[in-house]
Design an enzyme around this catalytic site. Structure first.
Site, PDB file in Angstrom:
ATOM      1  N   LYS A 198      21.344  32.581  39.158  1.00  0.00           N
ATOM      2  CA  LYS A 198      21.146  33.063  37.788  1.00  0.00           C
ATOM      3  C   LYS A 198      20.134  32.193  37.058  1.00  0.00           C
ATOM      4  O   LYS A 198      19.304  32.704  36.283  1.00  0.00           O
ATOM      5  CB  LYS A 198      22.474  33.069  37.031  1.00  0.00           C
ATOM      6  CG  LYS A 198      22.380  33.621  35.590  1.00  0.00           C
ATOM      7  CD  LYS A 198      21.884  35.071  35.555  1.00  0.00           C
ATOM      8  CE  LYS A 198      21.690  35.595  34.131  1.00  0.00           C
ATOM      9  NZ  LYS A 198      22.945  35.882  33.442  1.00  0.00           N
TER      10      LYS A 198
ATOM     11  N   LYS B 298      20.349  27.818  26.614  1.00  0.00           N
ATOM     12  CA  LYS B 298      21.424  27.379  27.504  1.00  0.00           C
ATOM     13  C   LYS B 298      21.040  27.609  28.960  1.00  0.00           C
ATOM     14  O   LYS B 298      21.188  26.722  29.807  1.00  0.00           O
ATOM     15  CB  LYS B 298      22.707  28.132  27.159  1.00  0.00           C
ATOM     16  CG  LYS B 298      23.859  27.935  28.132  1.00  0.00           C
ATOM     17  CD  LYS B 298      25.131  28.607  27.625  1.00  0.00           C
ATOM     18  CE  LYS B 298      25.057  30.110  27.681  1.00  0.00           C
ATOM     19  NZ  LYS B 298      25.402  30.669  29.018  1.00  0.00           N
TER      20      LYS B 298
ATOM     21  N   SER C 198      26.584  29.750  33.489  1.00  0.00           N
ATOM     22  CA  SER C 198      27.165  28.437  33.240  1.00  0.00           C
ATOM     23  C   SER C 198      26.541  27.396  34.158  1.00  0.00           C
ATOM     24  O   SER C 198      25.721  27.709  35.021  1.00  0.00           O
ATOM     25  CB  SER C 198      28.687  28.484  33.470  1.00  0.00           C
ATOM     26  OG  SER C 198      29.304  29.448  32.636  1.00  0.00           O
TER      27      SER C 198
END
Length: 296
Positions: free
Chosen positions: A174, A242, A98
């Site tokens: 990440k 994303k 995210s």
């Protein structure tokens, strides 16, 4: 079994969450779960079922959320059956890839809404479905020292958790991971096409090169797919869009003029636009092979 007295729950029991739940259940002897679909395997192994997010939150001290992204978690928070309706003190471990600013904003909102009872640690993972099944994931923790220590003790059952800094640090790590993964899988796909069109034995070549500097965990896990052209989904390529967008946000926030990142975003945009996004990331071989040299 774990010595921690915390009761743990899991929500988001997909390709990653389900095997992680299995490891947590085996390590702790108890686990509370909630999902959109029945989970007879986990129930048979000893997990307890919660009928709603509210019921789940009311039964646990620590909740691992392995949902695709923050919007899916947001949908479960509010309302009379939402997580916030059933919680006392709760530590939410957010395992999705995210936005780091998004994680911080959500944590601030939860802190305010709950009068400090709900806290957040971000814990994105790397290692894919095979790592989740083997319990060998790399788990990137961001958050308060005490909360991260608690998260690490619990998530050790699923791999190697490491605290990397304040809230959002896991997401930065990440993004860095996905930058390397996307660059590597694109290079592997392109190299495979070059070798195939030059008449090389692909299996022999990648077996040889895996022992040199071109070797990697990614090559080990995707070698057969690259050689055979089987790109049936394991880790879908479209999710890279994303992840690379989040990496671009971090580059902008840190004033970094990235070299590879814009090229990778363009390549995966093109790949998804070509209808290949639902395939495994090893679809880069097919993608490169299908490109028309006259139009590129």
């Amino acid at each position: 079994m774990s010595s921690s007295p915390a009761t743990v729950g899991v929500i988001g029991l997909g390709a990653m969450g389900h095997p992680m739940a299995e490891h947590l259940l085996a390590a702790r002897g108890a686990l509370v779960i909630h999902a959109r679909r029945p989970q007879p395997q986990l129930i048979a192994a000893g997990a307890s079922w919660a009928d709603s997010p509210r019921e789940l939150a009311s039964q646990v001290d620590v909740l691992l959320a392995m949902l695709p992204d923050l919007p899916q978690l947001e949908e479960l928070l509010d309302g009379e059956d939402g997580l916030l309706a059933g919680t006392g003190d709760l530590l939410i471990l957010i395992g999705s890839t995210s936005s780091a600013p998004g994680i911080r904003a959500l944590a601030d909102r939860l802190h305010t809404q709950s009068d400090g009872r709900v806290r957040v640690v971000d814990c994105p993972v790397s290692g894919g479905e095979d790592g989740a099944q083997a319990g060998t994931l790399s788990i990137m923790l961001g958050g308060d020292e005490e909360d991260a220590e608690r998260a690490a003790e619990i998530l050790t059952a699923c791999g190697r958790p490491v605290h990397l800094g304040p809230l959002g640090a896991g997401q930065v790590a990440k993004a860095c991971n996905q930058l390397v993964v996307s660059a590597t899988i694109l290079a592997l796909g392109e190299a495979t096409v070059l070798a195939e069109r030059s008449g090389l034995d692909l299996d022999a070549m990648w077996t040889l090169l895996s022992g040199g500097y071109a070797g990697s965990r990614l090559l080990d896990s995707r070698r057969e797919k690259l050689v055979t052209g089987d790109d049936s989904p394991s880790g879908m390529a479209k999710y890279m869009l994303k992840d690379l967008r989040f990496a671009a946000d971090i580059a902008e926030a840190t004033g970094t003029s990235a070299v590879l990142l814009p090229t990778l975003r363009h390549a995966f945009d093109e790949l998804v636009a070509a209808g290949l996004g639902d395939r495994d990331i090893a679809v880069t071989r097919r993608f490169v092979a299908s490109r028309d040299t006259e139009t590129h």
